[in-house]
Structures are given as structure tokens and as C-alpha cells.
Design an enzyme around this catalytic site. Sequence first.
Site, PDB file in Angstrom:
ATOM      1  N   VAL A  23       0.850  -1.189   0.000  1.00  0.00           N
ATOM      2  CA  VAL A  23       0.000   0.000   0.000  1.00  0.00           C
ATOM      3  C   VAL A  23       0.885   1.238   0.000  1.00  0.00           C
ATOM      4  O   VAL A  23       1.805   1.346   0.816  1.00  0.00           O
ATOM      5  CB  VAL A  23      -0.892   0.017   1.264  1.00  0.00           C
ATOM      6  N   CYS A  24       0.616   2.163  -0.900  1.00  0.00           N
ATOM      7  CA  CYS A  24       1.415   3.392  -0.955  1.00  0.00           C
ATOM      8  C   CYS A  24       1.211   4.205   0.321  1.00  0.00           C
ATOM      9  O   CYS A  24       0.075   4.509   0.704  1.00  0.00           O
ATOM     10  CB  CYS A  24       1.012   4.239  -2.152  1.00  0.00           C
TER      11      CYS A  24
END
Lengths: 119, 135
Positions: free
Chosen positions: A77-78
Amino acid sequence: MKFGILINEGPYNHQAADTAYQFCKAALDKGHEIDRVFFYHDGVNNATKLTEPPQDDRHIVNRWSKLAEEHGVDLVVCVAAGLRRGIVDDNLAAGFRISGLGQLVESGIRSDRVVTFGD
Amino acid sequence: MTESTGGIEMEEDMSGTVKKFAFINRKAPYGTIYALESLEVVLISAAFDQDVSLVFADDGVYQLKKGQATKAVGMKNFSPTYRALEGYDIEKLYVEKSSLDERGLTPDDLIVDVEVLDSAEMAALLEEQDVVMSF
């Protein structure tokens, strides 16, 4: 073949998360490798364990967690996109990890193909 | 190089690998967040010393429009960042011709120098890329 996957849309709101999941399943079943699934834009919402869909609906988040557990798929996940949308370690579902955008570029360098799922 | 990878060590056989990355920008700059977050990926890719091209098509051409005034809608005008890309060695900016034409724009309306490609030339450019990401 080694695939990098980019998911740009949130679950339930958009087909991208479903199609990406089906793509990953099909690729793994055919003996391909998923280098990494990178969640960006609203795609980060695929990673919250607070998700609770109605019982007769698919559970998109748990489905990802299971994919990670069974096939060791790296779900990233960024961090910046996650912070904007309230996705942090505290509400991260099993099998996901939070990291930087460099992980997306790295997967692009390393994979034979990068497939974008989004609008 | 490794400090940009999110704290994860890169595999040894990747060092020195240079791929052709194309980032396709198709959305208007402010109605959605795609343009802003795409720019963030582009800036990170520069840290990996990759061969980066930016493509602007459809409403994405508005991202480069001169004179963006965003104060009244409470948004940050991030268009000056496109002018700073040169400093990151990102100099290949391509705009799709019909997207400009359909919106009554010319290269003079844009804040940076671009190369205008027709759809056949754009197809050829994308054909030679290793990694295409579309936002």
C-alpha cells in the site's frame, strides 16, 4: 511470466479491484508469478480491515489477505496515498504492508509486464 | 538509490537495469486526484534513473495548461512542478495532437515544451516502452 500489478481504484466502488484479483488468481493458476500488487490512489482502500460488506457479498479485503497467505503475494500500500485516506498500520488488514512509491517503480523494473487496473 | 525504495533492499540483478517507463496522463488536473498522484510516481521514478516519458492525452492535456488559477476552489496549483521535471532529467513530454485540437489548444497554451504526436506516432512510442502506467 512475472507480473507487477497496479490497482488504482477502491473496492466495491469500482470493478478494478475485482478484475485485478481475478487476473492474479488466473495468472497464479497458470503458473505465472505475481511479483507484487501495488495499491495506489483510492486502491489503498482495498487494505483496510475495517471493511465489513454484507454477508451475501464477496469480501474483497479478505480475499486479498487469503491470496497473500496462500501464494505469498506481496501486497503493498502506498504510504502517501494511504495517509491521505486514513489507511495506516493500525487498520491494515493481514497480508498487506505499507511502503513507498519506489516499490511500484521497482516492481516495474523487475517484472516482465506491469498491468494497471483502474479507470 | 536504495533510500528511494521504501526501505526494502533491491535485488542485486536489478542494479543498473534501465527500462523505458511511460506514464500516460488522461485526466483533468483537479476534478480527481489522478494527475497529482501520477506526478508523485513520476518524480520517484526519476530517483531510479529510468528512461522516463510522460504522455498527455484526452483531458490530461489540461494538466499542462498555462494560467491555472486554483485558489477559489481551495486546491493547490501543482502545475509549476511540470516545469521542474527538467531538473529531474525528465525531458520527454509528449502530447497527443487530436486531444489538443479537440480542446482548441496549441503548444503555445502549455507551460512546458512538448513534442506533439499524432495517434500513429503515439502508438509507436508506446509500442517501444517496457512499462506503461496509465493514470
